[in-house]
Design an enzyme around this catalytic site. Structure first.
Site, PDB file in Angstrom:
ATOM      1  N   ASP A   2      42.098  46.105  36.907  1.00 16.72           N
ATOM      2  CA  ASP A   2      42.025  44.678  36.978  1.00 16.72           C
ATOM      3  C   ASP A   2      40.756  44.104  36.030  1.00 16.72           C
ATOM      4  OD1 ASP A   2      42.271  41.871  37.538  1.00 16.72           O
ATOM      5  OD2 ASP A   2      41.220  42.038  39.271  1.00 16.72           O
ATOM      6  N   LYS A   3      39.821  44.581  36.151  1.00 17.30           N
ATOM      7  CA  LYS A   3      38.493  44.084  35.467  1.00 17.30           C
ATOM      8  C   LYS A   3      38.699  44.687  33.846  1.00 17.30           C
ATOM      9  CE  LYS A   3      34.773  43.925  37.981  1.00 17.30           C
ATOM     10  NZ  LYS A   3      35.846  44.614  39.035  1.00 17.30           N
ATOM     11  N   VAL A  49      37.058  23.627  27.736  1.00 20.48           N
ATOM     12  CA  VAL A  49      35.648  23.787  27.267  1.00 20.48           C
ATOM     13  C   VAL A  49      35.942  24.785  26.248  1.00 20.48           C
ATOM     14  CG1 VAL A  49      33.249  24.328  27.499  1.00 20.48           C
ATOM     15  CG2 VAL A  49      34.398  23.130  29.206  1.00 20.48           C
ATOM     16  N   ARG A  94      53.395  32.229  34.980  1.00 18.04           N
ATOM     17  CA  ARG A  94      53.419  31.758  33.734  1.00 18.04           C
ATOM     18  C   ARG A  94      52.600  30.078  33.567  1.00 18.04           C
ATOM     19  NH1 ARG A  94      57.096  33.816  29.761  1.00 18.04           N
ATOM     20  NH2 ARG A  94      58.494  35.222  30.726  1.00 18.04           N
ATOM     21  N   LEU A 147      42.124  31.404  33.173  1.00 16.82           N
ATOM     22  CA  LEU A 147      40.752  31.187  33.637  1.00 16.82           C
ATOM     23  C   LEU A 147      40.704  29.567  34.082  1.00 16.82           C
ATOM     24  CD1 LEU A 147      38.996  32.665  30.304  1.00 16.82           C
ATOM     25  CD2 LEU A 147      39.010  33.366  32.820  1.00 16.82           C
ATOM     26  N   ARG A 163      48.072  34.119  33.915  1.00 11.61           N
ATOM     27  CA  ARG A 163      48.052  35.001  34.913  1.00 11.61           C
ATOM     28  C   ARG A 163      49.379  36.158  34.704  1.00 11.61           C
ATOM     29  NH1 ARG A 163      43.702  35.678  37.869  1.00 11.61           N
ATOM     30  NH2 ARG A 163      42.298  33.821  38.092  1.00 11.61           N
ATOM     31  N   HIS A 223      43.136  34.742  48.498  1.00  6.79           N
ATOM     32  CA  HIS A 223      44.098  34.850  47.153  1.00  6.79           C
ATOM     33  C   HIS A 223      44.975  36.245  47.361  1.00  6.79           C
ATOM     34  CE1 HIS A 223      41.571  36.676  44.311  1.00  6.79           C
ATOM     35  NE2 HIS A 223      42.688  37.182  43.755  1.00  6.79           N
ATOM     36  N   HIS A 257      40.688  29.723  40.777  1.00  3.86           N
ATOM     37  CA  HIS A 257      39.821  29.920  41.553  1.00  3.86           C
ATOM     38  C   HIS A 257      39.072  28.784  42.142  1.00  3.86           C
ATOM     39  CE1 HIS A 257      39.109  34.314  41.683  1.00  3.86           C
ATOM     40  NE2 HIS A 257      39.213  34.249  40.097  1.00  3.86           N
ATOM     41  N   TYR A 301      32.470  31.571  32.415  1.00  5.29           N
ATOM     42  CA  TYR A 301      33.174  31.205  33.669  1.00  5.29           C
ATOM     43  C   TYR A 301      32.410  30.081  34.461  1.00  5.29           C
ATOM     44  CZ  TYR A 301      35.706  35.461  32.895  1.00  5.29           C
ATOM     45  OH  TYR A 301      36.188  36.610  32.594  1.00  5.29           O
TER      46      TYR A 301
END
Length: 515
Positions: free
Chosen positions: A232-233, A88, A77, A82, A96, A166, A148, A292
């Site tokens: 996932d994608k 931005v 949480r 992203l 996530r 990860h 990331h 991204y």
């Protein structure tokens, strides 16, 4: 969410400092943990529903909630999906937590769809469905603060030789939460998984077959290393575009899931959906290109890396914490607040950087160079990927001149962000890695030439980008001059396009296409 208890995490600044526990010890605990008797679940009674803005109501039975209602999962949480993109694109504030539940839902749906079509051939059990969907549920447990940024950038600056990923951290936290559940007598619902199931789930998360020779198709649902088409994608592309109200090219993931089959131990798709596969990877490319890797997002990420470097071994030893599941559980995006609230004078540099971030006083952008696969350099040709590995800030500083005020451009003044954009298969077309079948022949599958799909398809599937920022606004001119000389004398590029950009400081955008 309905009827789902939630646990609020205490502030992480109160919880740093747990003793480290190695991953190997975690594996031993799994095997030594008392085995929990399996119970046949009455799904109509035990299913609880979660309202998801993307997929609608998602029904999950008790085993999933036993995992969700742990500190390790609730941690999600506090991790933005992203990272810092919401600085931005303000609506990119989803976490996530919901992405992992969405991935679990799609994984379960895909397994049931395959079972419905090929029950006799595949012999999918209820435990198989649980294992694959739990892998989807837990596949992102191991992301660090700002995702990331922490995983791919900050940790590599702290230790360039670090082999940590990860995905591995996700398996480490998953083993830990199962161990803790099965060994803690206070737990209301010990997680009902055997050691073999736990090991398989971890392998599915990492996408590692580890010597298996049968039922390899199951490794193509969560982390598909063969052609990168996975649930996932499906979830993150749909979720990210929907949450940011983007009008990027869309594709129909539902039709791909509906008509997928297993042939020759691989998940394959009908030939009539080959263009839909291309649209999937085009949509992914658009997100990476425009969202991204947005210019301002990169500038913010570099500041966040500097914040974490300034806090390293002061607030927390990050190199130790990533291997300690107890400590890592409380390492989230909230670390920014922990740094701000700290009275430790050693964190003053990090606190100043956070103030800079909140004022939107970002690092100035100097320019970028875009490479194809084969790049012409003075004296010969070099692969773009190899050039990306070689070039560092030091190579650019060599072309700098001291200005009239005595300022000198140093390595630490520059930040070079290097990344590749592709269709998830390096320099290959995705169609080179996906097999298709032609109905009604469900016994054979093969590859399709891209010209059979459309004559209007890309001929190049990968580009490499080097993007330069300067941390001291006084040295913008020096950095621009050095980068211009570098492009001309190393790459043989004379004409560089320029424009003004960002934060009221005069910048130049230098985009050089070298193929």
């Amino acid at each position: 969410m309905t009827n789902a208890p939630s646990h609020e995490l205490p502030p992480s600044h109160q919880l740093f400092g747990f003793s480290a526990t190695s991953g190997s010890q975690q594996g031993i605990l799994i095997n030594q943990a008392p085995q929990v008797n399996r119970v046949q679940i009455d799904h109509d009674i035990s299913t609880k529903k979660y309202m998801d803005p993307i997929h609608g109501y998602i029904g999950l039975d008790q085993l999933y909630w036993d995992i969700i209602d742990t500190e390790q999962f609730q941690r999600l949480r506090y991790l933005k999906q992203l990272g810092c993109v919401n600085y931005v694109f303000p609506t990119a504030v989803h976490n996530r937590f919901e992405h992992c539940i969405g991935t679990c839902h799609l994984a379960r749906k895909q397994m049931k769809q395959l079972d419905k079509k090929q029950h006799t051939q595949l012999e999918i059990s209820e435990q198989d469905i649980y294992n694959v969907s739990i892998a989807g549920l837990c596949h992102d447990l191991g992301h660090g603060p700002f995702s990331h940024v922490f995983d791919n950038h900050f940790l590599r600056t702290v230790n360039p030789n670090l082999e940590w990923t990860h995905e591995w951290a996700s398996t480490n936290l998953f083993r830990h939460l199962v161990d803790k559940s099965q060994s803690d007598t206070d737990e209301r619902h010990p997680i009902d998984l055997h050691a073999d199931d736990v090991n398989l789930i971890c392998d599915l998360i990492e996408g590692e077959k580890r010597g298996r020779s049968e039922r390899l198709w199951m490794f193509e649902i969560i982390n598909n290393k063969r052609n990168s088409i996975d649930v996932d994608k499906f979830d993150y592309i749909l979720r990210d575009t929907r949450m940011m109200a983007l009008s990027l090219g869309e594709y129909d993931y539902k039709i791909l899931m509906k008509d997928a089959r297993v042939i020759n131990d691989q998940i394959v798709y009908p030939a009539k959906h080959s263009f839909e596969v291309m649209k999937l990877f085009q949509c992914r490319y658009d997100l990476y290109k425009q969202i991204y890797n947005h210019l301002t997002v990169h500038s913010i990420e570099i500041i966040l890396c500097d914040v974490l470097k300034a806090a390293h071994k002061v607030l927390c030893d990050f190199e130790q914490a990533i291997y300690d599941p107890e400590q890592y559980t409380y390492l989230t995006d909230n670390i920014i607040f922990d740094i701000q609230m700290s009275k430790d004078p050693r964190l003053a540099p990090a606190q100043e950087l956070i103030k800079k971030l909140k004022r939107r006083d970002f690092y100035p952008y100097i320019g970028e160079v875009v490479f194809g696969q084969d790049t012409k350099q003075l004296g010969g040709t070099i692969k773009g990927k190899e050039l990306m590995k070689r070039i560092t800030e030091k190579d650019i500083v060599q072309f700098a001149s001291q200005d009239s005020y005595g300022l000198e451009l140093l390595d630490e003044d520059l930040a070079l962000r290097k990344y590749s954009l592709n269709f998830a298969q390096g320099d290959k077309s995705p169609l080179d890695c996906v097999q298709f079948y032609k109905s009604p022949n469900f016994e054979e599958a093969g590859y399709i030439d891209s010209k059979q799909v459309s004559l209007i398809t890309p001929s190049v599937f990968q580009e490499h980008v080097m993007r330069l920022f300067v941390k001291d606004a006084r040295k913008v001119g020096m950095a621009e001059q050095a980068f211009t000389r570098f492009a001309r004398e190393v790459l043989g590029i004379e004409d560089i396009k320029r424009r003004k950009e960002q934060s009221g400081v005069k910048m130049s955008q230098q985009v050089v296409n070298v193929v």
